[in-house]
Design an enzyme around this catalytic site. Structure first.
Site, PDB file in Angstrom:
ATOM      1  N   GLY A   1       0.780  -1.245   0.000  1.00 24.98           N
ATOM      2  CA  GLY A   1       0.000   0.000   0.000  1.00 24.98           C
ATOM      3  C   GLY A   1       0.804   1.282   0.000  1.00 24.98           C
ATOM      4  O   GLY A   1       0.352   2.294  -0.512  1.00 24.98           O
TER       5      GLY A   1
ATOM      6  N   GLU B   1       4.049   4.361   5.834  1.00 23.83           N
ATOM      7  CA  GLU B   1       2.865   3.490   5.757  1.00 23.83           C
ATOM      8  C   GLU B   1       1.750   4.173   4.976  1.00 23.83           C
ATOM      9  O   GLU B   1       1.662   5.402   4.954  1.00 23.83           O
ATOM     10  CB  GLU B   1       2.346   3.225   7.169  1.00 23.83           C
ATOM     11  CG  GLU B   1       2.871   1.960   7.817  1.00 23.83           C
ATOM     12  CD  GLU B   1       2.131   0.708   7.356  1.00 23.83           C
ATOM     13  OE1 GLU B   1       1.454   0.740   6.300  1.00 23.83           O
ATOM     14  OE2 GLU B   1       2.223  -0.310   8.058  1.00 23.83           O
ATOM     15  N   ASP B   2       0.874   3.386   4.378  1.00 22.32           N
ATOM     16  CA  ASP B   2      -0.311   3.942   3.745  1.00 22.32           C
ATOM     17  C   ASP B   2      -1.355   4.351   4.778  1.00 22.32           C
ATOM     18  O   ASP B   2      -1.902   5.447   4.725  1.00 22.32           O
ATOM     19  CB  ASP B   2      -0.913   2.942   2.735  1.00 22.32           C
ATOM     20  CG  ASP B   2      -1.122   1.546   3.317  1.00 22.32           C
ATOM     21  OD1 ASP B   2      -0.784   1.289   4.498  1.00 22.32           O
ATOM     22  OD2 ASP B   2      -1.625   0.675   2.569  1.00 22.32           O
TER      23      ASP B   2
ATOM     24  N   ASP C   1      -4.360   1.495  11.174  1.00 19.58           N
ATOM     25  CA  ASP C   1      -5.712   1.087  11.538  1.00 19.58           C
ATOM     26  C   ASP C   1      -5.664   0.547  12.970  1.00 19.58           C
ATOM     27  O   ASP C   1      -5.688   1.319  13.924  1.00 19.58           O
ATOM     28  CB  ASP C   1      -6.110   0.044  10.478  1.00 19.58           C
ATOM     29  CG  ASP C   1      -7.549  -0.400  10.525  1.00 19.58           C
ATOM     30  OD1 ASP C   1      -8.428   0.395  10.212  1.00 19.58           O
ATOM     31  OD2 ASP C   1      -7.782  -1.564  10.863  1.00 19.58           O
TER      32      ASP C   1
ATOM     33  N   LYS D   1      -6.649   5.949  11.119  1.00 18.69           N
ATOM     34  CA  LYS D   1      -8.002   5.708  11.643  1.00 18.69           C
ATOM     35  C   LYS D   1      -7.902   5.569  13.158  1.00 18.69           C
ATOM     36  O   LYS D   1      -7.831   4.457  13.672  1.00 18.69           O
ATOM     37  CB  LYS D   1      -8.571   4.399  11.073  1.00 18.69           C
ATOM     38  CG  LYS D   1      -8.968   4.415   9.613  1.00 18.69           C
ATOM     39  CD  LYS D   1      -9.553   3.043   9.253  1.00 18.69           C
ATOM     40  CE  LYS D   1      -9.809   2.894   7.786  1.00 18.69           C
ATOM     41  NZ  LYS D   1     -10.111   1.483   7.412  1.00 18.69           N
TER      42      LYS D   1
ATOM     43  N   VAL E   1     -11.254   2.389   2.874  1.00 25.02           N
ATOM     44  CA  VAL E   1     -10.893   3.321   1.799  1.00 25.02           C
ATOM     45  C   VAL E   1     -10.008   2.654   0.760  1.00 25.02           C
ATOM     46  O   VAL E   1      -9.273   1.706   1.077  1.00 25.02           O
ATOM     47  CB  VAL E   1     -10.200   4.587   2.368  1.00 25.02           C
ATOM     48  CG1 VAL E   1     -11.172   5.424   3.178  1.00 25.02           C
ATOM     49  CG2 VAL E   1      -8.977   4.225   3.203  1.00 25.02           C
TER      50      VAL E   1
ATOM     51  N   ASP F   1      -5.839  -0.869  -1.589  1.00 23.52           N
ATOM     52  CA  ASP F   1      -6.539  -1.808  -2.459  1.00 23.52           C
ATOM     53  C   ASP F   1      -7.918  -2.190  -1.969  1.00 23.52           C
ATOM     54  O   ASP F   1      -8.230  -2.132  -0.791  1.00 23.52           O
ATOM     55  CB  ASP F   1      -5.718  -3.089  -2.592  1.00 23.52           C
ATOM     56  CG  ASP F   1      -5.729  -3.904  -1.305  1.00 23.52           C
ATOM     57  OD1 ASP F   1      -5.306  -3.370  -0.258  1.00 23.52           O
ATOM     58  OD2 ASP F   1      -6.196  -5.057  -1.327  1.00 23.52           O
TER      59      ASP F   1
ATOM     60  N   ARG G   1      -5.600   0.092  -6.702  1.00 19.57           N
ATOM     61  CA  ARG G   1      -4.474   0.854  -6.140  1.00 19.57           C
ATOM     62  C   ARG G   1      -4.082   2.016  -7.048  1.00 19.57           C
ATOM     63  O   ARG G   1      -3.464   2.968  -6.615  1.00 19.57           O
ATOM     64  CB  ARG G   1      -3.239  -0.050  -5.975  1.00 19.57           C
ATOM     65  CG  ARG G   1      -3.419  -1.189  -4.983  1.00 19.57           C
ATOM     66  CD  ARG G   1      -2.079  -1.886  -4.772  1.00 19.57           C
ATOM     67  NE  ARG G   1      -2.207  -3.187  -4.128  1.00 19.57           N
ATOM     68  CZ  ARG G   1      -2.260  -3.385  -2.819  1.00 19.57           C
ATOM     69  NH1 ARG G   1      -2.215  -2.365  -1.986  1.00 19.57           N
ATOM     70  NH2 ARG G   1      -2.362  -4.610  -2.321  1.00 19.57           N
TER      71      ARG G   1
HETATM   72  P1  IMP Z   1      -3.147  -2.273  10.983  1.00 15.53           P
HETATM   73  O1  IMP Z   1      -2.046  -3.253  11.263  1.00 15.53           O
HETATM   74  O2  IMP Z   1      -4.478  -2.774  11.458  1.00 15.53           O
HETATM   75  O3  IMP Z   1      -2.833  -0.874  11.489  1.00 15.53           O
HETATM   76  O4  IMP Z   1      -3.353  -2.252   9.431  1.00 15.53           O
HETATM   77  C1  IMP Z   1      -2.618  -1.579   8.604  1.00 15.53           C
HETATM   78  C2  IMP Z   1      -2.710  -2.142   7.200  1.00 15.53           C
HETATM   79  O5  IMP Z   1      -3.994  -2.667   6.834  1.00 15.53           O
HETATM   80  C3  IMP Z   1      -2.496  -0.982   6.290  1.00 15.53           C
HETATM   81  O6  IMP Z   1      -1.113  -0.765   6.063  1.00 15.53           O
HETATM   82  C4  IMP Z   1      -3.267  -1.368   5.041  1.00 15.53           C
HETATM   83  O7  IMP Z   1      -2.443  -2.118   4.195  1.00 15.53           O
HETATM   84  C5  IMP Z   1      -4.407  -2.216   5.554  1.00 15.53           C
HETATM   85  N1  IMP Z   1      -5.640  -1.390   5.706  1.00 15.53           N
HETATM   86  C6  IMP Z   1      -6.211  -0.951   6.838  1.00 15.53           C
HETATM   87  N2  IMP Z   1      -7.321  -0.220   6.613  1.00 15.53           N
HETATM   88  C7  IMP Z   1      -7.445  -0.180   5.254  1.00 15.53           C
HETATM   89  C8  IMP Z   1      -8.404   0.454   4.370  1.00 15.53           C
HETATM   90  O8  IMP Z   1      -9.362   1.159   4.768  1.00 15.53           O
HETATM   91  N3  IMP Z   1      -8.189   0.259   3.049  1.00 15.53           N
HETATM   92  C9  IMP Z   1      -7.146  -0.480   2.548  1.00 15.53           C
HETATM   93  N4  IMP Z   1      -6.234  -1.074   3.337  1.00 15.53           N
HETATM   94  C10 IMP Z   1      -6.376  -0.931   4.680  1.00 15.53           C
HETATM   95 MG    MG Z   2       0.192  -0.961   4.830  1.00 13.12          MG
END
Ligand code: IMP
Ligand code: MG
Length: 182
Positions: A52, A107-108, A111, A139, A161, A167, A173
């Protein structure tokens, strides 16, 4: 080059525009200038988190007017589903040696925070002098673990999103703006 591309971007009917290409670029320019000031005097290594983060990294580095290196790491936590499994795996390790280097992980989206927590543990063990995190999207309401993010593009609500590197089951993407799936 057609700079109004995003206005004509063709998306599925259930996508609504969240952040336009223009707003994304304006914010990344601000972040890039701040990062250049903060890392002045070092040659940082910016590490894009695949998949991402690759478009954000590519645009961000062109707004940072100091010498820098790049590298990538690929981790997985999601697969093709939209909820964090909490199990993070390294699919492609770092190539660069980050010991005694100033590092910025790019990072993209943050979450649950589990990916950032994993990356922080992994990378701090290599002994960088500076280890900071940048994310285009954040988020805050979804956080499961407390992580500190140094540079955030936009705080967004808890909606899935897509676009600008993010994606929808591996596709979309290549959209230039960021959309919410209804
Ligand atoms: P985390 O480990 O839960 O913080 O997740 C992070 C990863 O989940 C991000 O780097 C994204 O690749 C993916 N991700 C989380 N939310 C979204 C979203 O809304 N759209 C697309 N990818 C997401
Ligand atoms: Mg990511």
């Amino acid at each position: 080059m057609n700079t109004n591309f995003s206005q004509k971007e063709i998306v599925p009917a259930n996508y609504s525009l969240l952040i336009s290409e223009q707003k994304i670029q304006q914010r990344i320019e601000e972040l890039g200038k701040q990062i250049a000031r903060d890392y002045a005097g070092s040659v940082p290594i910016l590490i894009g988190v695949l998949n991402g983060g690759f478009i954000f990294l590519a645009d961000l580095i062109r707004y940072i007017n100091i010498d820098l290196e790049i590298d990538f790491i690929r981790i997985s936590s999601y697969g093709d589903v939209r909820e964090s499994s909490g199990h993070v795996k390294v699919l492609k390790p770092l190539s660069a040696d980050i010991k005694d280097r100033a590092v910025l992980v790019v990072e993209d989206i943050v979450d649950s925070g589990l990916s950032v927590q994993f990356l922080e543990n992994l990378m701090s063990a290599f002994g960088p002098t500076v280890l900071r995190f940048a994310t285009l999207l954040n988020k805050p309401s979804k956080r499961q673990v407390d992580v500190s993010i140094d540079y955030t593009g936009f705080d967004i609500e808890d909606k899935y999103v897509v676009g600008y590197g993010l994606d929808d089951a591996q596709i979309k993407r290549n959209l230039r703006s960021i959309y919410v799936i209804d």
